[in-house]
Structure formats: C-alpha cells, structure tokens
Design a protein around this motif. Structure first.
Motif, PDB file in Angstrom:
ATOM      1  N   GLN A   1       0.816  -1.190   0.000  1.00 55.23           N
ATOM      2  CA  GLN A   1       0.000   0.000   0.000  1.00 55.23           C
ATOM      3  C   GLN A   1       0.866   1.262   0.000  1.00 55.23           C
ATOM      4  N   GLU A   2       1.998   1.189   0.730  1.00 48.29           N
ATOM      5  CA  GLU A   2       2.904   2.350   0.709  1.00 48.29           C
ATOM      6  C   GLU A   2       3.420   2.593  -0.698  1.00 48.29           C
ATOM      7  N   LYS A   3       3.742   1.533  -1.398  1.00 50.82           N
ATOM      8  CA  LYS A   3       4.243   1.682  -2.774  1.00 50.82           C
ATOM      9  C   LYS A   3       3.191   2.311  -3.673  1.00 50.82           C
ATOM     10  N   ILE A   4       1.945   1.917  -3.479  1.00 53.80           N
ATOM     11  CA  ILE A   4       0.854   2.471  -4.291  1.00 53.80           C
ATOM     12  C   ILE A   4       0.749   3.979  -4.061  1.00 53.80           C
ATOM     13  N   LEU A   5       0.711   4.386  -2.801  1.00 52.00           N
ATOM     14  CA  LEU A   5       0.581   5.814  -2.507  1.00 52.00           C
ATOM     15  C   LEU A   5       1.833   6.581  -2.918  1.00 52.00           C
ATOM     16  N   TRP A   6       2.991   5.978  -2.732  1.00 56.59           N
ATOM     17  CA  TRP A   6       4.246   6.639  -3.079  1.00 56.59           C
ATOM     18  C   TRP A   6       4.293   6.989  -4.567  1.00 56.59           C
ATOM     19  N   GLN A   7       3.702   6.164  -5.403  1.00 53.86           N
ATOM     20  CA  GLN A   7       3.669   6.450  -6.840  1.00 53.86           C
ATOM     21  C   GLN A   7       3.004   7.796  -7.134  1.00 53.86           C
ATOM     22  N   HIS A   8       2.090   8.216  -6.265  1.00 60.39           N
ATOM     23  CA  HIS A   8       1.379   9.476  -6.458  1.00 60.39           C
ATOM     24  C   HIS A   8       2.029  10.652  -5.736  1.00 60.39           C
ATOM     25  N   LEU A   9       2.850  10.373  -4.743  1.00 62.10           N
ATOM     26  CA  LEU A   9       3.452  11.442  -3.953  1.00 62.10           C
ATOM     27  C   LEU A   9       4.875  11.779  -4.376  1.00 62.10           C
ATOM     28  N   ARG A  10       5.593  10.840  -4.932  1.00 60.03           N
ATOM     29  CA  ARG A  10       7.031  11.000  -5.122  1.00 60.03           C
ATOM     30  C   ARG A  10       7.448  12.008  -6.180  1.00 60.03           C
ATOM     31  N   ASP A  11       6.685  12.211  -7.173  1.00 59.89           N
ATOM     32  CA  ASP A  11       7.079  13.131  -8.251  1.00 59.89           C
ATOM     33  C   ASP A  11       6.374  14.476  -8.150  1.00 59.89           C
ATOM     34  N   GLU A  12       6.062  14.883  -6.937  1.00 56.35           N
ATOM     35  CA  GLU A  12       5.391  16.156  -6.678  1.00 56.35           C
ATOM     36  C   GLU A  12       4.065  16.271  -7.420  1.00 56.35           C
ATOM     37  N   GLU A  13       3.384  15.141  -7.597  1.00 51.93           N
ATOM     38  CA  GLU A  13       2.071  15.129  -8.248  1.00 51.93           C
ATOM     39  C   GLU A  13       1.073  15.989  -7.472  1.00 51.93           C
ATOM     40  N   MET A  14       1.268  16.103  -6.171  1.00 51.92           N
ATOM     41  CA  MET A  14       0.383  16.902  -5.331  1.00 51.92           C
ATOM     42  C   MET A  14       0.807  18.374  -5.290  1.00 51.92           C
ATOM     43  N   GLY A  15       1.885  18.704  -6.001  1.00 56.06           N
ATOM     44  CA  GLY A  15       2.362  20.077  -6.029  1.00 56.06           C
ATOM     45  C   GLY A  15       3.420  20.372  -4.973  1.00 56.06           C
ATOM     46  N   PHE A  16       3.739  19.392  -4.133  1.00 55.33           N
ATOM     47  CA  PHE A  16       4.726  19.554  -3.065  1.00 55.33           C
ATOM     48  C   PHE A  16       5.570  18.294  -2.961  1.00 55.33           C
ATOM     49  N   LYS A  17       6.781  18.468  -2.475  1.00 55.98           N
ATOM     50  CA  LYS A  17       7.700  17.340  -2.331  1.00 55.98           C
ATOM     51  C   LYS A  17       7.415  16.576  -1.039  1.00 55.98           C
ATOM     52  N   PHE A  18       7.204  15.280  -1.180  1.00 54.37           N
ATOM     53  CA  PHE A  18       7.037  14.390  -0.043  1.00 54.37           C
ATOM     54  C   PHE A  18       8.249  13.480   0.055  1.00 54.37           C
ATOM     55  N   ARG A  19       8.565  13.099   1.274  1.00 57.09           N
ATOM     56  CA  ARG A  19       9.633  12.136   1.541  1.00 57.09           C
ATOM     57  C   ARG A  19       8.998  10.883   2.110  1.00 57.09           C
ATOM     58  N   ARG A  20       9.632   9.760   1.840  1.00 55.13           N
ATOM     59  CA  ARG A  20       9.132   8.480   2.338  1.00 55.13           C
ATOM     60  C   ARG A  20       9.984   8.029   3.511  1.00 55.13           C
ATOM     61  N   GLN A  21       9.338   7.460   4.531  1.00 56.83           N
ATOM     62  CA  GLN A  21      10.009   6.961   5.732  1.00 56.83           C
ATOM     63  C   GLN A  21      10.928   8.036   6.312  1.00 56.83           C
ATOM     64  N   HIS A  22      10.313   9.160   6.655  1.00 56.89           N
ATOM     65  CA  HIS A  22      11.045  10.335   7.110  1.00 56.89           C
ATOM     66  C   HIS A  22      11.095  10.390   8.641  1.00 56.89           C
ATOM     67  N   PRO A  23      12.307  10.497   9.215  1.00 56.52           N
ATOM     68  CA  PRO A  23      12.409  10.597  10.675  1.00 56.52           C
ATOM     69  C   PRO A  23      12.052  11.996  11.176  1.00 56.52           C
ATOM     70  N   ILE A  24      11.253  12.025  12.240  1.00 51.63           N
ATOM     71  CA  ILE A  24      10.921  13.269  12.931  1.00 51.63           C
ATOM     72  C   ILE A  24      11.051  12.963  14.419  1.00 51.63           C
ATOM     73  N   GLY A  25      12.056  13.523  15.052  1.00 54.09           N
ATOM     74  CA  GLY A  25      12.293  13.226  16.464  1.00 54.09           C
ATOM     75  C   GLY A  25      12.518  11.746  16.672  1.00 54.09           C
ATOM     76  N   ASN A  26      11.741  11.151  17.561  1.00 49.84           N
ATOM     77  CA  ASN A  26      11.863   9.720  17.862  1.00 49.84           C
ATOM     78  C   ASN A  26      11.039   8.837  16.938  1.00 49.84           C
ATOM     79  N   PHE A  27      10.370   9.427  15.970  1.00 53.21           N
ATOM     80  CA  PHE A  27       9.448   8.684  15.129  1.00 53.21           C
ATOM     81  C   PHE A  27       9.896   8.699  13.670  1.00 53.21           C
TER      82      PHE A  27
END
Length: 98
Positions: A1-27
């Motif tokens: 499912q992550e791969k499916i969604l990533w296909q739509h997010l990775r090339d700035e299809e939404m107009g913004f850059k998304f990162r996959r498996q991104h660390p934020i603090g302890n998460f």
C-alpha cells in the motif's frame, strides 16, 4: 500500500515534495512534506489493538505538538479506493496553503 501511494506522492504530483520513511524526532512517518508540515500515515492491522492505538495516540500528540498535521489512512483504503485517498490529501493540502 505504501508503494501504491508513493507512486502518487514522489514526483510532486500533489504540487509539493514528499519524503518516504522520514524521521521526525523519535518517530519515522510513512510520508512527510516539510514545506506543509504534513505527515501521512498508513495503518494496518497492528494499529487495531489497544497497544497500537495507544502508540498512535502518543505519536500523534507529539507530532501535533511540533505543529505537524497528521493524515491517517487504512491500508485497505489505499488498496481499494486510491482516488478517494488522493482527494482527501489534496483537500488537506488546500486547507493548509490557504
């Protein structure tokens, strides 16, 4: 499912850059847009039990405390209705940039 969604997010299809498996603090969030401070999480069956729900609530509280908006989808939503998931993401982005 992550791969499916990533296909739509990775090339700035939404107009913004998304990162996959991104660390934020302890998460580590499934997807993250730094510019929007928007995290997208995909949940499966481990998130249904009480321990998973408690952990998710803690993560959400900590991330929201940092000013990060969290969008959650079930894996089945991505698998069975990706267009609706993408519409919700676009609507959320529109609300953030207003």
């Amino acid at each position: 499912q992550e791969k499916i969604l990533w296909q739509h997010l990775r090339d700035e299809e939404m107009g913004f850059k998304f990162r996959r498996q991104h660390p934020i603090g302890n998460f580590v969030v499934d997807f993250y847009c730094t510019k929007l401070k928007l995290a997208i999480e995909l949940d499966g069956s481990p998130h249904l039990n009480s321990r998973g729900k408690e952990y998710d609530a803690l993560r959400t509280k900590d991330l929201e405390h940092e000013g990060i908006k969290i969008l959650r989808f079930w894996n089945s939503e991505v698998e069975n209705n990706i267009s609706e998931v993408l519409e919700k993401i676009i609507k959320t982005i529109s609300n953030i940039v207003v």
